[in-house]
Design a protein around this motif. Structure first.
Motif, short mmCIF file in Angstrom:
data_model
loop_
_atom_site.label_atom_id
_atom_site.label_comp_id
_atom_site.label_asym_id
_atom_site.label_seq_id
_atom_site.Cartn_x
_atom_site.Cartn_y
_atom_site.Cartn_z
N PRO A 1 0.83 -1.20 0.00
CA PRO A 1 0.00 0.00 0.00
C PRO A 1 0.86 1.25 0.00
CG PRO A 1 0.11 -0.91 2.20
CD PRO A 1 0.85 -1.87 1.32
N VAL A 2 0.48 2.22 -0.83
CA VAL A 2 1.26 3.44 -0.98
C VAL A 2 0.32 4.60 -1.32
CG1 VAL A 2 1.71 3.05 -3.45
CG2 VAL A 2 3.32 4.41 -2.10
N ASP B 1 13.17 5.34 -6.99
CA ASP B 1 12.08 5.65 -6.07
C ASP B 1 11.40 6.94 -6.51
OD1 ASP B 1 12.26 3.48 -4.32
OD2 ASP B 1 13.91 4.41 -3.23
N ILE B 2 10.20 6.82 -7.05
CA ILE B 2 9.41 7.97 -7.49
C ILE B 2 8.23 8.13 -6.53
CG2 ILE B 2 7.88 8.86 -9.31
CD1 ILE B 2 9.73 7.72 -11.36
N TYR B 3 7.98 9.38 -6.16
CA TYR B 3 6.85 9.65 -5.26
C TYR B 3 5.56 9.04 -5.80
CZ TYR B 3 9.69 13.27 -2.94
OH TYR B 3 10.66 13.94 -2.24
N LYS C 1 9.43 3.88 -0.15
CA LYS C 1 10.32 4.90 0.39
C LYS C 1 9.88 6.32 0.03
CE LYS C 1 14.58 2.14 0.63
NZ LYS C 1 15.99 2.03 0.16
N THR C 2 8.90 6.43 -0.88
CA THR C 2 8.52 7.76 -1.39
C THR C 2 7.00 7.85 -1.52
OG1 THR C 2 9.03 6.88 -3.59
CG2 THR C 2 10.67 8.35 -2.57
N PHE C 3 6.32 7.89 -0.37
CA PHE C 3 4.88 8.07 -0.40
C PHE C 3 4.56 9.42 -1.05
CE2 PHE C 3 2.44 5.11 2.58
CZ PHE C 3 3.26 4.03 2.27
N GLY C 4 3.44 9.47 -1.78
CA GLY C 4 3.11 10.64 -2.57
C GLY C 4 2.24 11.66 -1.86
N ALA C 5 1.64 12.54 -2.66
CA ALA C 5 1.04 13.77 -2.15
C ALA C 5 -0.48 13.74 -2.06
CB ALA C 5 1.48 14.95 -3.02
N MET C 6 -1.13 12.64 -2.35
CA MET C 6 -2.58 12.59 -2.16
C MET C 6 -2.88 12.37 -0.69
SD MET C 6 -4.07 10.70 -5.56
CE MET C 6 -3.51 11.17 -7.20
N GLU D 1 -2.80 14.90 3.33
CA GLU D 1 -2.70 16.24 3.90
C GLU D 1 -1.25 16.67 4.10
OE1 GLU D 1 -6.07 17.31 6.79
OE2 GLU D 1 -5.91 15.12 6.98
N TYR D 2 -0.37 15.72 4.36
CA TYR D 2 1.05 16.00 4.56
C TYR D 2 1.87 14.97 3.80
CZ TYR D 2 -0.50 18.92 8.46
OH TYR D 2 -1.12 19.87 9.23
N MET D 3 3.09 15.36 3.40
CA MET D 3 4.00 14.40 2.80
C MET D 3 5.44 14.76 3.15
SD MET D 3 4.36 15.28 -1.29
CE MET D 3 5.53 13.96 -1.54
N LEU D 4 6.30 13.76 3.04
CA LEU D 4 7.70 13.90 3.44
C LEU D 4 8.60 13.88 2.21
CD1 LEU D 4 9.24 13.91 6.25
CD2 LEU D 4 9.71 11.49 5.78
N PHE D 5 9.55 14.84 2.15
CA PHE D 5 10.62 14.77 1.17
C PHE D 5 11.79 14.08 1.86
CE2 PHE D 5 9.36 19.18 -0.76
CZ PHE D 5 8.14 18.65 -1.15
N PRO D 6 12.18 12.87 1.43
CA PRO D 6 13.28 12.17 2.09
C PRO D 6 14.62 12.87 1.91
CG PRO D 6 11.95 10.67 0.74
CD PRO D 6 11.56 12.06 0.37
N ALA D 7 15.57 12.50 2.76
CA ALA D 7 16.94 12.97 2.56
C ALA D 7 17.41 12.48 1.20
CB ALA D 7 17.84 12.44 3.67
N GLY D 8 18.11 13.34 0.46
CA GLY D 8 18.55 12.97 -0.88
C GLY D 8 17.62 13.42 -1.97
N ALA D 9 16.45 13.96 -1.60
CA ALA D 9 15.53 14.47 -2.61
C ALA D 9 16.08 15.77 -3.20
CB ALA D 9 14.16 14.72 -1.97
#
Length: 356
Positions: free
Chosen positions: A66-67, A122-124, A129-134, A136-144
């Protein structure tokens, strides 16, 4: 731990609005409150079960459920992990965007500077490792790869940075010259971005093809000199007549439909350049002899948008696209299914965005 609303992809045609934990940024990470997220044609094809995302006899599926989907987005920075602000030049309260791929920075391609072809890839919106933007909040991982976005750009327009950047890279792959006759098949979001970017290259003639007359009107406003609807005219014949029978110099395929590939091979001149960007739902069969023995074509793929985000941001700042016509629908996150259906139908919409 605070919670949020997030769309979760569990499998083809199995997307659900659920409650999830709000992520906390670690070292080098950025947390944004999502302001807008676009629904891409690749999101639709993942939803529909295309083999690229779910696998077939030749490959393992790319999607890792699930993502949370969503790779076209913009948001407000609400928290910064240690070192993230200095690294990216971001502060809490800034509007920010992140390139759709988060490279590993360690594979052969990343080490050679070709990060957009990262082996891990790894694409958002598709990977664990890269959950997307649908959400309320999302994380930009280190290395983005993160960028500050001017607040003068409306959020629903700023969510178009990602597809526009992809369009810019595709146009760069075409290496347009001043006297070229350029054909762009497809006047959806990506095709319109290609038209605007190709206009900046100032070719001799820039032609857009699409089945939808409203989209063709938008193509003219984006910079197309001429437009043709394949349901009303023989587009191959029209291009040949415009070029003394030789054919166009460069052809961009941005429809995702097999017939546009075959037509492009017919209307392109000998020694021409064919640029393919689309994600296809099914395999495409063509007369391969045209590419080699008949025309000796350069066939180039275009993937993602390396080094193109700053250009896309500048193009939106300069008003180079009719964004009020391109962004046709802005829906709340809870109506994500309606948004997917609108993109799937393709008759009423160009770009659909969600606002959590």
């Amino acid at each position: 731990m605070a919670t949020m609303q997030a769309v979760m992809c569990h499998g083809p045609e199995d997307y659900r609005l659920e409650e999830a934990e709000v992520p906390e940024p670690g070292p080098g990470e950025v947390l944004i409150k999502v302001e807008a997220v676009g629904i891409c044609a690749s999101d639709l094809k993942c939803y529909q079960g295309a083999p690229l995302f779910w696998g077939d006899e030749h490959r393992v599926g790319y999607c890792q459920p699930p993502v949370t989907p969503g790779h076209e987005f913009v948001g407000e920075v609400v928290a910064l992990g240690e070192g993230a602000g200095h690294k990216y030049g971001l502060s809490v309260g800034d509007r920010a965007v992140s390139e759709q791929i988060v490279p590993c920075w360690d594979c052969r391609f990343c080490r050679h500077g070709e990060y957009w072809m990262c082996q891990t890839h790894d694409i958002y919106g598709f990977r664990q490792k890269t959950f997307g933007a649908m959400a309320e909040y999302m994380l930009f991982p280190a290395g983005a790869l993160n960028y500050k976005v001017p607040k003068t750009i409306p959020v629903e327009h700023a969510a178009f940075i990602e597809p526009l950047a992809c369009s810019i890279h595709a146009v760069q792959r075409g290496t347009i010259e001043f006297q070229d006759v350029v054909v762009i098949a497809g006047a959806g979001p990506l095709g319109l971005g290609m038209i605007a970017a190709a206009r900046m290259k100032n070719p001799k003639l820039l032609i857009a093809l699409d089945l939808n007359d409203d989209r063709l009107e938008t193509a003219k406003l984006s910079g197309a000199d001429l437009t043709f609807n394949p349901t009303k005219v023989d587009t191959v014949d029209e291009i040949l007549k415009l070029t003394d029978g030789y054919g166009c110099d460069i052809y961009f395929e941005a429809t995702g439909h097999p017939s546009a590939v075959a037509d492009g091979l017919r209307m392109i001149r000998k020694l021409g350049t064919f640029v393919e960007f689309s994600v296809m739902r099914e395999p495409v069969t063509v007369d391969w002899t045209i590419i080699g023995d008949t025309k000796e074509l350069d066939v180039r793929g275009a993937h993602l948008s390396p080094h193109c985000y700053p250009v896309a941001i500048r193009m939106l700042e300069e008003g180079r696209l009719p964004m009020d016509r391109i962004v046709t629908h802005t829906l709340p996150l809870a109506e994500f299914q309606r948004g997917i259906d609108l993109v799937g139908a393709g008759t009423e919409s160009i770009k659909v965005t969600l606002q959590p």
